[in-house]
Every structure is written in C-alpha cells, then in structure tokens.
Design an enzyme around this catalytic site. Structure first.
Site, PDB file in Angstrom:
ATOM      1  CB  SER A  56      -6.281  -5.477   2.391  1.00 40.89           C
ATOM      2  OG  SER A  56      -7.418  -5.025   1.297  1.00 40.89           O
TER       3      SER A  56
HETATM    4  N1  SAH Z   1      -6.206  -4.844  -2.785  1.00 37.23           N
HETATM    5  C1  SAH Z   1      -5.416  -3.804  -2.641  1.00 37.23           C
HETATM    6  C2  SAH Z   1      -6.449  -2.548  -1.846  1.00 37.23           C
HETATM    7  C3  SAH Z   1      -6.229  -1.032  -2.054  1.00 37.23           C
HETATM    8  S1  SAH Z   1      -7.283  -0.148  -1.543  1.00 37.23           S
HETATM    9  C4  SAH Z   1      -4.370  -3.855  -1.730  1.00 37.23           C
HETATM   10  O1  SAH Z   1      -4.528  -4.815  -0.791  1.00 37.23           O
HETATM   11  O2  SAH Z   1      -3.394  -3.363  -1.830  1.00 37.23           O
HETATM   12  C5  SAH Z   1      -8.697  -0.061  -2.821  1.00 37.23           C
HETATM   13  C6  SAH Z   1      -8.130   0.363  -4.022  1.00 37.23           C
HETATM   14  O3  SAH Z   1      -9.361   0.787  -4.880  1.00 37.23           O
HETATM   15  C7  SAH Z   1      -7.368   1.793  -4.083  1.00 37.23           C
HETATM   16  O4  SAH Z   1      -6.086   1.689  -4.585  1.00 37.23           O
HETATM   17  C8  SAH Z   1      -8.279   2.789  -4.923  1.00 37.23           C
HETATM   18  O5  SAH Z   1      -7.363   3.518  -5.376  1.00 37.23           O
HETATM   19  C9  SAH Z   1      -9.079   1.587  -5.881  1.00 37.23           C
HETATM   20  N2  SAH Z   1     -10.303   2.529  -6.061  1.00 37.23           N
HETATM   21  C10 SAH Z   1     -11.171   2.918  -5.632  1.00 37.23           C
HETATM   22  N3  SAH Z   1     -12.170   3.425  -6.497  1.00 37.23           N
HETATM   23  C11 SAH Z   1     -11.843   2.890  -7.736  1.00 37.23           C
HETATM   24  C12 SAH Z   1     -12.410   2.875  -8.975  1.00 37.23           C
HETATM   25  N4  SAH Z   1     -13.519   3.160  -9.201  1.00 37.23           N
HETATM   26  N5  SAH Z   1     -11.846   2.053  -9.924  1.00 37.23           N
HETATM   27  C13 SAH Z   1     -10.637   1.331  -9.856  1.00 37.23           C
HETATM   28  N6  SAH Z   1      -9.835   1.634  -8.711  1.00 37.23           N
HETATM   29  C14 SAH Z   1     -10.518   2.139  -7.491  1.00 37.23           C
END
Ligand code: SAH
Length: 205
Positions: A56
C-alpha cells in the site's frame, strides 16, 4: 535517494499522530519492495509485490493506522499481510499483531523479513483471513488491506465492543470506499459506520 518516508510528505496530507509518523519513519520500506523498485521505495506510491499483490501507499498506511487510535496495550488483527509493511507499523504501536495472509509465499517472506528486523510481537498465519483468528478474539482493532464486498461477519464477531475495524468496501461497479466501523457499547452489536475516502485495493479473495 531518501532513506525514510518523509513525515512532512504525510503531514501535508493531514496525518497528525506523531506516534504513527514516527513508526513509519523508522521502517526501511526499501526492504519491503522488490529490488527493482528500491529507488522509488520512499515515494508515496503503492508498488507491486509478488503474487500479483501490492504494497500500500504510505499515506494510506498512515491514514488507516491513525484512524484506529491504537493504544500500546492493544491486540490487533490484520487481514492481508502482503509485504508486511503495515504489519511493522502496527507492531511498533501495539502489544500484539496477528496477521493473516492467503499466499504462503508472501506470508513466509514477510515473516522472514520482520523477524530479521527484530519484531517479536507479530504472529503469522497463512490461510483465509475471512475466518479471522477465533482462538485470539477479541481484538481492539481489525484492519483489512484488501477490498471486500461486505463486512465479513466472522471478523465482526472477533471485534471487541468499543473496538474499531477499518476496511475498503467495494460499493458498486468496482468503486471502493474506506470505512471505519465501530462496535458500540449500547445496543447488541450495534455498529457505527463512517465512510472516509475513495481508495483502490486488491480484492479480498
Ligand atoms: N498491507 C499489505 C497489503 C498487501 S495487498 C502491504 O502493504 O504490503 C493485500 C493482501 O491481502 C495481499 O497480499 C493478498 O494476498 C491478501 N489477501 C487477499 N485476500 C485474502 C484473504 N482472504 N485472506 C488473507 N489474505 C488475503
């Protein structure tokens, strides 16, 4: 190349909480992005990470964290570990962070990096975040970093009364709004929902 995210950059966009600004300033974001993006790691941009996901934008990380009004004694649940950057910010501010990631590759990579950086108050789980972490309920705060079509019920059940949940909600035709949900003490599980701002997150799987 700058070596920290400038707090001025975030303050000028309205982030006021000094603890949040300080936490973000202390984390080397370049370690959380792929090598070929290190040069731009300290710009205020979301960047691609493995498995087609994104880290993000620093402003959004700061904004979401600030809205949760965390206390040092809090236990927080994070859905979507991703790179682990938001996880690190939370871990600087609260007692314990429980973080769930659906992709094992991302979960393991984040765990390795955050352990190397010395964090000892983060607990990792690889699996479906929609189910939360029932053994560890209730949480003072829950943060989702992937967009959901509705507020996941199971997660709400794991939120403490007076607790706060922040999440991007997909409203219609792909439009996403960041929402702050408070579980009110009066009324049985009554919620107060506040729309905050339009955002763009990867979908919650
Ligand atoms: N806070 C993270 C954001 C990553 S994007 C950062 O700044 O790096 C969102 C993340 O949610 C991704 O890594 C994706 O794989 C994860 N995600 C999506 N659906 C999910 C679910 N049902 N359970 C757990 N993680 C999930």
């Amino acid at each position: 190349m700058k070596f920290t995210i400038s707090p001025i950059q975030l303050e000028s966009r309205g982030i006021k909480d000094q603890k949040v600004l300080q936490a973000i300033r202390q984390i080397p974001r370049e370690l959380f992005v792929p090598k070929n993006y290190r040069e731009v790691a300290y710009t205020d941009r979301a960047l691609p990470i493995d498995c087609g996901q994104t880290i993000s934008q620093p402003f959004i990380v700061a904004y979401m964290t600030e809205k949760l009004q965390l206390k040092p004694s809090d236990k927080v649940l994070e859905i979507g570990t991703g790179s682990g950057f938001q996880t690190a910010v939370l871990a600087q501010l609260v007692k314990e962070v429980y973080t769930i990631e659906i992709y094992s590759e991302l979960s393991q990579k984040a765990q390795k990096l955050l352990t190397q950086l010395g964090y000892q108050n983060i607990f990792y789980y690889q699996g479906d975040g929609n189910l939360g972490w029932p053994e560890k309920k209730e949480f003072e705060a829950i943060i989702l970093t992937a967009a959901s079509k509705q507020i996941p019920k199971t997660l709400l059940e794991q939120l403490k009364t007076t607790g706060k949940m922040i999440l991007p909600l997909e409203i219609n035709s792909g439009e996403q709004i960041l929402y702050l949900i408070k579980k009110l003490p009066q009324g049985k599980g009554k919620l107060q929902s506040t729309p905050l701002l339009p955002v763009r997150f990867v979908p919650l799987l």
